[in-house]
Design a protein around this motif. Structure first.
Motif, short mmCIF file in Angstrom:
data_model
loop_
_atom_site.label_atom_id
_atom_site.label_comp_id
_atom_site.label_asym_id
_atom_site.label_seq_id
_atom_site.Cartn_x
_atom_site.Cartn_y
_atom_site.Cartn_z
N SER A 1 44.95 70.29 39.56
CA SER A 1 46.16 70.24 38.54
C SER A 1 47.06 70.28 38.47
N SER A 2 47.68 69.13 37.91
CA SER A 2 48.66 69.01 36.66
C SER A 2 49.19 68.74 35.87
N TRP B 1 46.55 74.52 43.57
CA TRP B 1 46.97 74.00 44.33
C TRP B 1 46.13 74.96 44.42
N LYS C 1 51.08 77.73 39.29
CA LYS C 1 52.50 77.80 39.60
C LYS C 1 53.16 78.30 37.42
N GLU D 1 50.75 73.87 37.58
CA GLU D 1 50.60 73.12 39.18
C GLU D 1 49.07 74.07 39.34
N ALA E 1 53.84 64.93 41.79
CA ALA E 1 53.27 65.81 42.51
C ALA E 1 51.48 64.79 41.76
N ARG E 2 50.47 64.78 41.87
CA ARG E 2 49.20 64.29 41.49
C ARG E 2 48.53 64.17 41.78
N PRO E 3 47.36 64.99 41.14
CA PRO E 3 46.10 65.14 41.98
C PRO E 3 45.79 63.65 41.88
#
Lengths: 360, 593
Positions: free
Chosen positions: A68-69, A61, A7, A59, B17-19
């Motif tokens: 990863s972000s 997924w 994304k 990101e 959101a965080r891995p």
């Protein structure tokens, strides 16, 4: 939705932006080719997918796991993503079997299971006979298969291939393409395949993502990409193409020099915008001055003089000077021969022409 | 509801959101912390203390600039600076003047016994110069020296001494001949590595041998020559043993021996010594910066080509004269001093002259088993050098890895700190470790740890540079492949990187072990009777006049060093041999592809 979801992925190195916000989906079990010239951002995308780089924004997924972000990266060893490198990266201090079994021993599997999976993987890539060799004793193609086997043995969730065939000679490269596709069909792994070679992408991929300068140009099936390119860059990058630059006249018309040509307009550009007329050289027909041009369908008609003509066995590659600095390539039947300097008429079937905008 | 939300639910979810595993692992933090702490203790702290001390008064401990003022006002302190510069310039001139022609003869011409000359020059390389000086004291001391005695029997008893090693000329001679190997090695490797095609290209364009040499060969090795001049200059400036042996007895001070003097005063002027280190540091820092610029810009020197084929310049009638000229250096730096040391060490009492009754291995037995002082020094030398070399290579390799793979933000700072000791002369290092670790809370004086740490710190730049150059040859993909298969950073380093470095690590270990075991100046202020090493024992014992024991110790140190040098090559090759399985069948290469 399952599979890989990317994304709005952005990556900057200092002031240089390698990726300008990419959105991609790779459904489970499909093989996606990331195709583009060097510097297009395909390798950066792969490094981000593997977890060796952190995104600047966006990101990644896999199924329902955020990999990863910009706020953090799941380290490569925790992703269940195997990577096959361009230069194989086979460890020279380990034998074929030790290379392939490395990932299995990391997982602390029982000895029997390691042996069983090792044998199965070596069989898949036909390396059983070479299991005790060191990499220095293997050919390039064999090392490539060790790298593939090593990546497959751990039964990854996702397989990444980074220009895996570019170090092989032309003959071997052609064979390995089919082999990779065959392994994919056998195991059904979600796969991302980075390449700059369009025919490699066409042969192996379910879907192709064409990239340029950090932008995604088009995502589609091989047929989509070849037959319905989204812009002039894609048309020229995949297969041979003529690109006649001009301005849009609206309503499926383009002004190229003094001519107004018609073609299906897929540019979506406004009147007066810069667009190109694209046509494959194989669709162009040429007639000499003594022949009368015969068209059985609607055609754009141009005239020019032959600059050079090359005999390639199955066809002749003729370059025609249209004047005004424009040229046109045509692949004509080998029986048709044109001397340089002779005047010709070129027919461009309207159905084979497309008006396309510039790259994103 | 009428409320307009600026956050879509989707972006709100993205914001949190965080891995899952994005935290920095504990082990990683621990390793980087340990490396940073070690670098701080080994480099930053000693240097910081020297700097800090230099601004304090020895008597009152008050903050002052007086120490620096004294350097420029007192002739006593300016004279050593001048003498050091004379020694350094002369050393560099001799090193380059002899080393460059010698390198050319060995690398480029059909000189007879080229390999032997190379090996002998290398032997001079590993000979500690203060041991060479000891040998030459036996040969050329004004009264007792053998060469002078020989001269008197030829010229008559009334003739004055022919040679006087206790003089500036003597010190220049010794520093010079033991620095020649530096310039020789640098220039000959530049000549060896130079692509033969570069000269061939000139030849095909019609250039003769001489013309090719003038317009291609010499310009290509010029950077190596300049760099070796600088390195030789630094050597002459920072050597401690040779001036201490040859100049101190005649009262000619140089900077390094003057530093030692500050420690021998009562009360010792330790803060003054710290300030007196600074001119030395300034010059070495400047010279290394110059060397880096010269080598940095002219990277093409090391462009490697094929190993030079047999084509060499024919010397013709000059072959044998050139050979005898080339033999002069080994004669004065190896044969004569070694022979003198060996003979004296084998006599029961040197004063009784050479006779069969006087010959014995007594002093070796004495040094090894009979005397607890020498026995301790030998054990210490071996033990400290082993520990220091191991620590040095481990730290250097880990730092090189962190820098090479850019593992943390600011990794290059680690590398810069690890390189700093290269500009710090051994004697200054000794001052620094004395300053930093003879006080609470880290009072290590009298412990082996102090010497091990000082040795490791001094040679850290070598280990770091060596580790870096090996790592440059190992593609990061080899490590990334392991990562993507599930191995963590530590596991990857141990299972992939270290085995791939293999023989290179071992050669790096020898590369620091050998200079450590022969190092004198670093240890000179740090030893105590319990932590004495062979070099400091020899240094301290020669004043006692027990020349037989000194010589026996010197020969033992030389034997250990030479044995290690001889073992290093084969051992390294053994571990780095390209792996091939025994059942290689070339024909099998044609398997289905």
């Amino acid at each position: 939705m399952s599979g890989i979801r990317i994304k709005n992925l952005r990556k900057s190195f200092g002031t240089y932006t390698a990726l300008h916000g990419i959105d991609l989906q790779v459904p489970n079990g499909t093989l996606l080719a990331l195709l583009g010239p060097s510097g297009c951002g395909k390798s950066t995308t792969l490094q981000l997918l593997a977890g060796f780089e952190a995104p600047t924004e966006g990101e990644i997924w896999a199924d329902d796991v955020l990999l990863s972000s910009a706020r953090g990266v799941l380290p490569p060893e925790k992703r269940g993503i195997s990577l096959v490198f361009q230069n194989y990266a086979v460890w020279p201090h380990k034998t074929v079997a030790e290379n392939v079994a490395f990932g299995l021993s990391i997982r602390r599997l029982p000895k029997a299971e390691i042996a069983e999976r090792l044998d199965r993987t070596l069989r898949t890539v036909r390396l059983e006979a070479l299991r005790d060799r060191y990499p220095s004793e293997l050919s390039g193609g064999q090392q490539q298969r060790v790298a593939l086997a090593r990546a497959l043995a751990v039964e990854p969730r996702i397989l990444l291939l980074d220009e895996p065939l570019s170090n092989l000679d032309a003959h071997l490269r052609e064979e390995m393409r089919y082999e990779i596709r065959q392994v994919h069909d056998l195991l059904g792994l979600t796969t991302v395949y980075v390449t700059h070679d369009q025919s490699e992408a066409l042969v192996t991929a379910d879907r192709i993502a064409v990239m340029k300068s950090g932008h995604l140009q088009q995502l589609g099936s091989p047929e989509d990409i070849f037959e319905r390119p989204s812009n002039a860059f894609v048309a020229t990058f995949i297969g041979a193409n003529n690109e006649l630059a001009g301005t849009s006249e609206g309503n499926g018309a383009i002004r190229v020099g003094n001519h107004v040509l018609t073609a299906p307009d897929r540019s979506g550009a406004a009147h007066g915008a810069r667009v190109s007329l694209c046509v494959r050289p194989s669709q162009v027909r040429l007639f000499g001055a003594e022949q009368s041009a015969v068209a059985d369908e609607g055609c754009n008609v141009l005239s020019g003089t032959v600059l050079r003509s090359a005999y390639l066995g199955e066809y002749r590659d003729v370059l025609v000077d249209l004047g005004g600095g424009r040229t046109l390539r045509a692949f004509v039947p080998p029986a048709q021969s044109f001397a340089p300097g002779s005047v010709v008429t070129a027919l461009l079937p309207i159905g084979s022409c497309q008006i396309l905008g510039p790259a994103a | 509801m009428g409320v307009i939300s600026t956050d879509s639910p989707d972006s709100a979810a993205a914001a949190i959101a965080r891995p899952a595993m994005a935290r920095v692992p504990l082990a990683r933090t621990a390793v980087f912390g340990a490396v940073a702490l070690l670098l701080f203790l080994l480099v930053v702290l000693p240097f910081g203390w020297v700097l800090n001390n230099s601004f304090h008064d020895d008597l009152t401990g008050a903050w002052t600039l007086g120490n620096y003022a004294r350097i420029f006002q007192s002739a006593d302190l300016l004279e050593p600076l001048f003498n050091s510069l004379v020694l350094a310039v002369a050393t560099a001139v001799i090193a380059v003047g002899i080393g460059v022609p010698l390198a050319w003869l060995v690398s480029r011409t059909d000189l007879p016994f080229r390999r032997t000359i190379r090996v002998l020059t290398l032997t001079a390389f590993v000979t500690p110069s203060f041991i060479g000086a000891t040998g030459w004291i036996l040969l050329a001391a004004p009264n007792s020296g053998w060469l002078n005695a020989l001269w008197r029997t030829l010229a008559g008893a009334e003739a004055g001494p022919l040679l006087n090693i206790y003089s500036m000329t003597g010190a220049i001679f010794i520093c010079g001949i033991y620095t020649v190997p530096y310039s020789f090695t640098m220039v000959s490797s530049a000549l060896d590595e130079m692509a033969v095609e570069l000269e061939d290209a000139a030849a095909t364009l019609g250039s003769g041998t001489l013309r090719t040499m003038l317009s291609i060969t010499i310009p290509l090795v010029t950077p190596a020559v300049i760099a070796s001049f600088i390195l030789s200059f630094i050597q002459g400036l920072t050597l401690f043993g040779v001036p201490a042996f040859l100049l101190t007895p005649t009262g000619i001070p140089v900077v390094t021996t003057k530093l030692a003097e500050f420690y021998q005063l009562f009360p010792p002027e330790i803060f003054m010594a710290a300030a007196y280190c600074m001119p030395l540091l300034l010059v070495t820092a400047m010279l290394f910066w110059m060397r880096r610029r010269i080598l940095g810009r002219k990277q093409f020197v090391t462009i490697s080509g094929k190993i030079r084929a047999g084509r060499r310049i024919a010397l013709g009638g000059a072959r044998w004269p050139a050979f005898f000229a080339a033999l002069l250096l080994p004669l004065v730096s190896v044969f004569l001093p070694y022979a003198a040391l060996l003979l004296v060490s084998l006599t029961r009492a040197w004063g009784q002259g050479l006779s069969w009754e006087n010959l014995s291995l007594h002093w070796y037995w004495w040094a090894l088993f009979g005397n607890s002082e020498t026995h301790t020094a030998i054990v210490n030398s071996l033990l400290f050098s082993t520990l220091a070399a191991t620590l040095c290579v481990m730290l250097g390799t880990v730092v090189a890895y962190i820098v090479e793979r850019k593992m943390v933000f600011g990794a290059s700072l680690f590398g810069a700190v690890a390189t700093v000791p290269i500009i710090i002369p051994g004697i200054v290092m000794s001052v620094g470790f004395f300053a930093a670790y003879t006080r609470a809370p880290l009072n290590l004086y009298g412990t082996p740890l102090l010497l091990v740490a000082a040795f490791a710190a001094t040679f850290l730049p070598i280990a770091y540079a060596h580790g870096g150059s090996i790592l440059k040859g190992i593609g990061p993909e080899l490590e990334r492949a392991a990562r993507s298969l599930g191995a963590g950073e530590g596991r990857t380093f141990l299972a992939i990187t270290i085995p791939l470095m293999g023989g290179g690590l071992l050669s790096g270990w020898f590369l620091v072990f050998i200079p450590i075991i022969r190092e004198l100046s670093v240890a000179v202020f740090l030893i105590t009777p319990k932590t004495n090493v062979m070099t400091t024992l020899i240094y301290n014992a020669k004043d006692g006049g027990n020349y037989e024991a000194v010589c026996a110790m010197s020969v033992l140190l030389l034997l250990i060093t030479l044995a290690l040098v001889a073992a290093a090559g084969p051992l390294t090759r053994l571990t780095s041999a390209r792996r091939t399985s025994r059942k290689t069948a070339p024909a099998e290469g044609a398997l289905p592809t």
